[in-house]
Design an enzyme around this catalytic site. Structure first.
Site, PDB file in Angstrom:
ATOM      1  N   LYS A  22       1.139  -1.783   0.319  1.00 13.52           N
ATOM      2  CA  LYS A  22       0.381  -0.196  -0.200  1.00 13.52           C
ATOM      3  C   LYS A  22       0.836   1.240  -0.337  1.00 13.52           C
ATOM      4  O   LYS A  22       0.978   2.105  -0.911  1.00 13.52           O
ATOM      5  CB  LYS A  22      -0.977  -0.086   1.238  1.00 13.52           C
ATOM      6  CG  LYS A  22      -1.414   1.010   1.634  1.00 13.52           C
ATOM      7  CD  LYS A  22      -2.496   1.426   2.994  1.00 13.52           C
ATOM      8  CE  LYS A  22      -1.611   1.576   3.725  1.00 13.52           C
ATOM      9  NZ  LYS A  22      -1.661   2.706   4.448  1.00 13.52           N
ATOM     10  N   ASN A  23       1.957   1.514   0.702  1.00  9.77           N
ATOM     11  CA  ASN A  23       2.898   2.590   0.900  1.00  9.77           C
ATOM     12  C   ASN A  23       3.257   2.983  -0.278  1.00  9.77           C
ATOM     13  O   ASN A  23       4.337   3.988  -0.271  1.00  9.77           O
ATOM     14  CB  ASN A  23       3.763   2.686   2.440  1.00  9.77           C
ATOM     15  CG  ASN A  23       2.230   2.400   3.510  1.00  9.77           C
ATOM     16  OD1 ASN A  23       1.104   3.386   3.088  1.00  9.77           O
ATOM     17  ND2 ASN A  23       2.898   2.597   4.519  1.00  9.77           N
ATOM     18  N   ARG A  93      -4.042   9.634   3.785  1.00 11.81           N
ATOM     19  CA  ARG A  93      -2.833   9.758   4.312  1.00 11.81           C
ATOM     20  C   ARG A  93      -2.165  10.639   3.463  1.00 11.81           C
ATOM     21  O   ARG A  93      -1.238  11.403   2.471  1.00 11.81           O
ATOM     22  CB  ARG A  93      -2.237   9.425   5.325  1.00 11.81           C
ATOM     23  CG  ARG A  93      -0.678  10.003   5.599  1.00 11.81           C
ATOM     24  CD  ARG A  93      -0.808  10.469   7.004  1.00 11.81           C
ATOM     25  NE  ARG A  93      -0.102  11.642   7.821  1.00 11.81           N
ATOM     26  CZ  ARG A  93      -0.329  12.754   7.754  1.00 11.81           C
ATOM     27  NH1 ARG A  93      -1.436  13.464   8.276  1.00 11.81           N
ATOM     28  NH2 ARG A  93       1.068  13.975   7.679  1.00 11.81           N
ATOM     29  N   CYS A 117      -4.923   7.745   9.398  1.00 14.60           N
ATOM     30  CA  CYS A 117      -5.898   7.127  10.855  1.00 14.60           C
ATOM     31  C   CYS A 117      -5.035   7.956  11.831  1.00 14.60           C
ATOM     32  O   CYS A 117      -4.122   9.341  11.718  1.00 14.60           O
ATOM     33  CB  CYS A 117      -4.291   5.887  11.180  1.00 14.60           C
ATOM     34  SG  CYS A 117      -5.070   4.851  10.020  1.00 14.60           S
ATOM     35  N   ARG A 122      -0.958  14.759  12.940  1.00 21.80           N
ATOM     36  CA  ARG A 122       0.341  14.862  12.361  1.00 21.80           C
ATOM     37  C   ARG A 122       1.161  15.163  11.510  1.00 21.80           C
ATOM     38  O   ARG A 122       0.143  15.640  10.051  1.00 21.80           O
ATOM     39  CB  ARG A 122      -0.288  13.509  11.212  1.00 21.80           C
ATOM     40  CG  ARG A 122      -0.496  11.702  12.137  1.00 21.80           C
ATOM     41  CD  ARG A 122      -1.177  11.144  11.340  1.00 21.80           C
ATOM     42  NE  ARG A 122       0.010  10.265  10.723  1.00 21.80           N
ATOM     43  CZ  ARG A 122      -0.589   9.438   9.498  1.00 21.80           C
ATOM     44  NH1 ARG A 122      -1.939   9.174   9.878  1.00 21.80           N
ATOM     45  NH2 ARG A 122       0.121   8.795   9.489  1.00 21.80           N
ATOM     46  N   ILE A 124       2.851  18.174   8.887  1.00 17.84           N
ATOM     47  CA  ILE A 124       3.571  18.488   7.396  1.00 17.84           C
ATOM     48  C   ILE A 124       4.476  19.570   7.036  1.00 17.84           C
ATOM     49  O   ILE A 124       4.602  19.725   6.025  1.00 17.84           O
ATOM     50  CB  ILE A 124       2.685  18.037   6.403  1.00 17.84           C
ATOM     51  CG1 ILE A 124       1.477  19.319   6.117  1.00 17.84           C
ATOM     52  CG2 ILE A 124       1.708  16.590   6.428  1.00 17.84           C
ATOM     53  CD1 ILE A 124       1.511  19.404   5.010  1.00 17.84           C
ATOM     54  N   GLN A 126       7.918  19.034   7.640  1.00 15.43           N
ATOM     55  CA  GLN A 126       8.928  18.634   7.168  1.00 15.43           C
ATOM     56  C   GLN A 126       8.783  18.965   5.317  1.00 15.43           C
ATOM     57  O   GLN A 126       9.648  19.090   5.039  1.00 15.43           O
ATOM     58  CB  GLN A 126       9.346  17.436   7.843  1.00 15.43           C
ATOM     59  CG  GLN A 126      10.130  17.383   9.036  1.00 15.43           C
ATOM     60  CD  GLN A 126      11.106  18.551   9.299  1.00 15.43           C
ATOM     61  OE1 GLN A 126      11.820  18.402   9.201  1.00 15.43           O
ATOM     62  NE2 GLN A 126      10.204  20.181  10.443  1.00 15.43           N
ATOM     63  N   ASP A 306       3.341  -0.057  12.353  1.00 19.69           N
ATOM     64  CA  ASP A 306       2.338  -0.551  12.034  1.00 19.69           C
ATOM     65  C   ASP A 306       2.197  -1.744  12.109  1.00 19.69           C
ATOM     66  O   ASP A 306       1.154  -2.136  11.730  1.00 19.69           O
ATOM     67  CB  ASP A 306       2.683  -0.411  10.354  1.00 19.69           C
ATOM     68  CG  ASP A 306       2.778   0.693   9.486  1.00 19.69           C
ATOM     69  OD1 ASP A 306       3.269   1.475   8.055  1.00 19.69           O
ATOM     70  OD2 ASP A 306       2.064   1.856  10.510  1.00 19.69           O
ATOM     71  N   ARG A 398      -9.089  -0.263   4.046  1.00 21.07           N
ATOM     72  CA  ARG A 398      -8.721   0.966   3.266  1.00 21.07           C
ATOM     73  C   ARG A 398      -7.005   0.066   3.200  1.00 21.07           C
ATOM     74  O   ARG A 398      -5.969   0.735   2.481  1.00 21.07           O
ATOM     75  CB  ARG A 398      -7.856   1.936   4.440  1.00 21.07           C
ATOM     76  CG  ARG A 398      -9.521   2.582   4.400  1.00 21.07           C
ATOM     77  CD  ARG A 398      -8.537   3.883   5.259  1.00 21.07           C
ATOM     78  NE  ARG A 398      -7.234   4.466   4.447  1.00 21.07           N
ATOM     79  CZ  ARG A 398      -6.488   5.409   5.301  1.00 21.07           C
ATOM     80  NH1 ARG A 398      -6.808   5.086   7.186  1.00 21.07           N
ATOM     81  NH2 ARG A 398      -5.019   5.027   5.176  1.00 21.07           N
TER      82      ARG A 398
HETATM   83  C1  EPZ Z   1       3.905   7.084   6.583  1.00 22.01           C
HETATM   84  O1  EPZ Z   1       3.294   8.013   7.125  1.00 22.01           O
HETATM   85  C2  EPZ Z   1       2.894   5.855   6.910  1.00 22.01           C
HETATM   86  N1  EPZ Z   1       1.488   6.104   5.620  1.00 22.01           N
HETATM   87  C3  EPZ Z   1       2.440   4.969   7.859  1.00 22.01           C
HETATM   88  O2  EPZ Z   1       2.019   3.916   7.599  1.00 22.01           O
HETATM   89  C4  EPZ Z   1       3.256   4.456   8.896  1.00 22.01           C
HETATM   90  O3  EPZ Z   1       3.240   4.505   9.759  1.00 22.01           O
HETATM   91  C5  EPZ Z   1       4.126   6.025   8.998  1.00 22.01           C
HETATM   92  O4  EPZ Z   1       5.249   6.258   7.745  1.00 22.01           O
HETATM   93  C6  EPZ Z   1       5.228   5.693   9.917  1.00 22.01           C
HETATM   94  O5  EPZ Z   1       6.201   4.706   9.061  1.00 22.01           O
HETATM   95  C7  EPZ Z   1       2.522   6.237   4.289  1.00 22.01           C
HETATM   96  O6  EPZ Z   1       2.885   5.711   3.719  1.00 22.01           O
HETATM   97  C8  EPZ Z   1       0.817   6.536   3.417  1.00 22.01           C
HETATM   98  P1  EPZ Z   1       6.124   9.821   8.855  1.00 22.01           P
HETATM   99  P2  EPZ Z   1       4.068   9.264   7.842  1.00 22.01           P
HETATM  100  O7  EPZ Z   1       5.891  11.098   8.086  1.00 22.01           O
HETATM  101  O8  EPZ Z   1       4.571   9.784   6.128  1.00 22.01           O
HETATM  102  C9  EPZ Z   1       6.108  12.887  12.650  1.00 22.01           C
HETATM  103  C10 EPZ Z   1      -0.599   1.914   7.365  1.00 22.01           C
HETATM  104  O9  EPZ Z   1      -0.879   1.613   8.325  1.00 22.01           O
HETATM  105  N2  EPZ Z   1       6.443  14.467  11.451  1.00 22.01           N
HETATM  106  O10 EPZ Z   1       7.320   9.387   8.701  1.00 22.01           O
HETATM  107  O11 EPZ Z   1       2.701   9.954   7.924  1.00 22.01           O
HETATM  108  C11 EPZ Z   1       4.606  12.311  13.026  1.00 22.01           C
HETATM  109  O12 EPZ Z   1       4.164  13.535  13.392  1.00 22.01           O
HETATM  110  C12 EPZ Z   1       0.578   4.198   8.111  1.00 22.01           C
HETATM  111  O13 EPZ Z   1      -0.067   2.095   6.187  1.00 22.01           O
HETATM  112  C13 EPZ Z   1       6.229  15.606  11.838  1.00 22.01           C
HETATM  113  O14 EPZ Z   1       6.746  15.565  12.666  1.00 22.01           O
HETATM  114  O15 EPZ Z   1       4.660   9.538   8.525  1.00 22.01           O
HETATM  115  C14 EPZ Z   1       5.272  11.117  13.028  1.00 22.01           C
HETATM  116  O16 EPZ Z   1       4.973  11.576  14.327  1.00 22.01           O
HETATM  117  C15 EPZ Z   1      -0.115   4.561   9.504  1.00 22.01           C
HETATM  118  N3  EPZ Z   1       6.982  16.203  10.823  1.00 22.01           N
HETATM  119  C16 EPZ Z   1       6.767  10.806  12.651  1.00 22.01           C
HETATM  120  O17 EPZ Z   1       7.065  12.161  11.929  1.00 22.01           O
HETATM  121  C17 EPZ Z   1       6.341  15.982   9.621  1.00 22.01           C
HETATM  122  O18 EPZ Z   1       6.091  17.033   8.869  1.00 22.01           O
HETATM  123  C18 EPZ Z   1       6.533  10.172  11.326  1.00 22.01           C
HETATM  124  O19 EPZ Z   1       5.600   9.980  10.322  1.00 22.01           O
HETATM  125  C19 EPZ Z   1       6.064  14.481   8.816  1.00 22.01           C
HETATM  126  C20 EPZ Z   1       6.166  13.023  10.419  1.00 22.01           C
END
Ligand code: EPZ
Length: 430
Positions: A22-23, A93, A117, A122, A124, A126, A306, A398
């Site tokens: 999926k991701n 997402r 989720c 969460r 954005i 970065q 996950d 999903r």
């Molecule tokens: C991706 O989410 C996955 N989703 C998530 O999978 C997964 O849990 C996550 O990566 C971590 O592995 C998709 O790929 C669509 P992150 P993402 O940016 O990109 C913080 C599933 O079950 N952060 O790596 O949203 C954030 O809040 C889903 O398949 C910032 O602070 O995760 C988190 O605490 C759920 N600022 C951490 O970083 C930012 O700009 C990691 O988030 C971005 C993130």
């Protein structure tokens, strides 16, 4: 399908084949918008998130040709709009990848904030930091994110947090920028490598994906006209490995990249479960007493967040006390109350769940609050004595392709039914 019924306990036996990730697919499809010609993408999972993404991309002018159930020819040549503000954008997402892709294609994008989720905040920031470093102006108005740039220029970008989404979005915006972009403290998940491999197959120049330093040399054009096959879903594979262990079954999980499963395999072995790796499959079987273990979620190659919820279900019947610490998200323990309704003994303390093993779980009426919580409840239902009723199934659809049918194939007694329908008539799923 509104609800799932699972009768337990039932040992799972046999073989199951994992679908595409999926991701990875959620990044590869928008990346096709950067191409000047068609491409073919194979092994795309048939899940709700992808169906919604396709609908949004069609509204921008993308043409999709179904080659078979999991293969699409994607034609971006008539894409004319950079505005993606429909309600669909809030439903998952992965819609955030349209920011990087549209900015990369048009030097402009207007999108709504992504959904996904609910694990607490969460942000954005970065993603935005990366786009601004490349020279884009970012404005947030009326719930819309407006991105614009006269041109995009390569830059050095250090991520303050290891973020999958920001790493990929910056890659999407930088592949056709002028000059070289370096992403430091980049995320290393397998799906990031897969998206980079797709772009490189289409003519990009990306080095270092899978390490914490990624270098992208901008190119004028991504020609396309190539075929890419999405990697197997690491999290789906892990879900079936845990289900096999939880039911003291014997399952061969096929279409897997064992390297991607190392952190989970190591924990299962520590729990006294048998795990045997082959080239592209893993056999999991276990009949003995399960040992308690401690888990701390971390970015790849650490233990994936996950997998935290599904593994929590398994730990409810392990001997002794296990501690699960969630370091990625502030609120990813909504499955705990549901598992406690099934007789689990779990106490939440801050970012940790303290799980004291019990002899067995009993069936109950529970609700999935998000995708992986849904998987955790399905695993609990397979272990529990009696018939478990799981609501909130739309979350599960999903991200899992035909999960009920695949579990039936392993001998599970599982049925689906609509709200208000007499459960006695729960029919076979899929
Ligand atoms: C991706 O989410 C996955 N989703 C998530 O999978 C997964 O849990 C996550 O990566 C971590 O592995 C998709 O790929 C669509 P992150 P993402 O940016 O990109 C913080 C599933 O079950 N952060 O790596 O949203 C954030 O809040 C889903 O398949 C910032 O602070 O995760 C988190 O605490 C759920 N600022 C951490 O970083 C930012 O700009 C990691 O988030 C971005 C993130």
């Amino acid at each position: 399908m509104d609800k799932l019924l699972i009768r337990g306990p039932k040992r799972l036996k046999g073989e199951v084949t994992v679908s595409g990730a999926k991701n990875a697919a959620l990044g590869v499809l928008p990346a096709a918008l950067l191409l000047s010609d068609v491409c073919t993408i194979e092994n795309i999972p048939n899940i709700l998130d992808i169906a919604i993404l396709r609908r949004i991309m069609e509204s921008l002018g993308t043409r999709f040709i179904d080659i078979d159930a999991n293969t699409l020819r994607v034609d971006p040549t008539n894409v004319s709009s950079y505005v993606a503000t429909s309600e669909d954008m809030h439903l998952f997402r992965g819609s955030y990848y349209l920011m990087g892709a549209l900015l990369g294609r048009f030097r402009k994008a207007v999108v709504t904030f992504p959904g996904g989720c609910n694990f607490g905040v969460r942000p954005i920031d970065q993603h935005i930091k990366g786009f601004e470093a490349l020279g884009a102006k970012v404005e947030i108005e009326h719930g819309h994110i407006k991105l614009s740039a006269s041109k995009l220029t390569g830059a050095n970008i250090y991520l303050d947090v290891v973020s999958v989404g920001a790493t990929v979005n910056i890659m999407l915006a930088a592949v056709k920028a002028e000059g070289v972009t370096t992403i430091e403290n980049a995320a290393k998940e397998p799906h990031i490598v897969d998206i980079a491999n797709f772009l490189n197959a289409m003519g990009a120049d990306i080095k270092g994906a899978g390490t914490d330093i990624i270098r992208i040399r901008g190119v004028k054009e991504l020609k396309g006209n190539a075929v890419h096959s999405i990697i197997p879903d690491q999290i789906e594979a892990g879900t079936y490995m845990i289900a096999a262990a939880a039911t003291k079954g014997d399952v061969l999980v096929k279409n897997v990249i064992p390297k991607h499963m190392e952190s989970l395999s190591a924990k299962l072995i520590e729990m006294n479960i048998k795990v045997e790796e082959y080239d592209d499959s893993i056999r999991v079987w276990g009949k003995d007493r399960l040992n308690r273990v401690n888990i701390k979620t971390l970015p790849y190659p650490g233990f994936p967040t996950d997998m935290q919820q599904p593994l929590t279900s398994l730990l409810t019947i392990a001997s002794g006390t296990s501690v699960v610490t969630e370091t990625i998200y502030e609120r990813r323990f909504k499955h705990v109350d549901e598992l406690c309704q099934m007789g689990a003994d779990i106490k939440q303390e801050g970012q940790s769940a303290i799980i004291t093993g019990v002899d067995r779980l009993t069936a109950a009426r529970v609700t999935a609050s998000d995708l992986r919580a849904g998987a955790a409840l399905i695993i609990a239902g397979l272990m529990a004595r009696g018939t478990t009723e799981i609501g909130g199934v739309e979350h599960i659809e999903r991200g899992y392709e035909n999960i009920a049918a695949k579990l039936s194939g392993l001998g599970a007694t599982i049925g689906c039914f609509e709200e208000g329908e007499d459960t006695a008539y729960a029919r076979a799923c899929g």
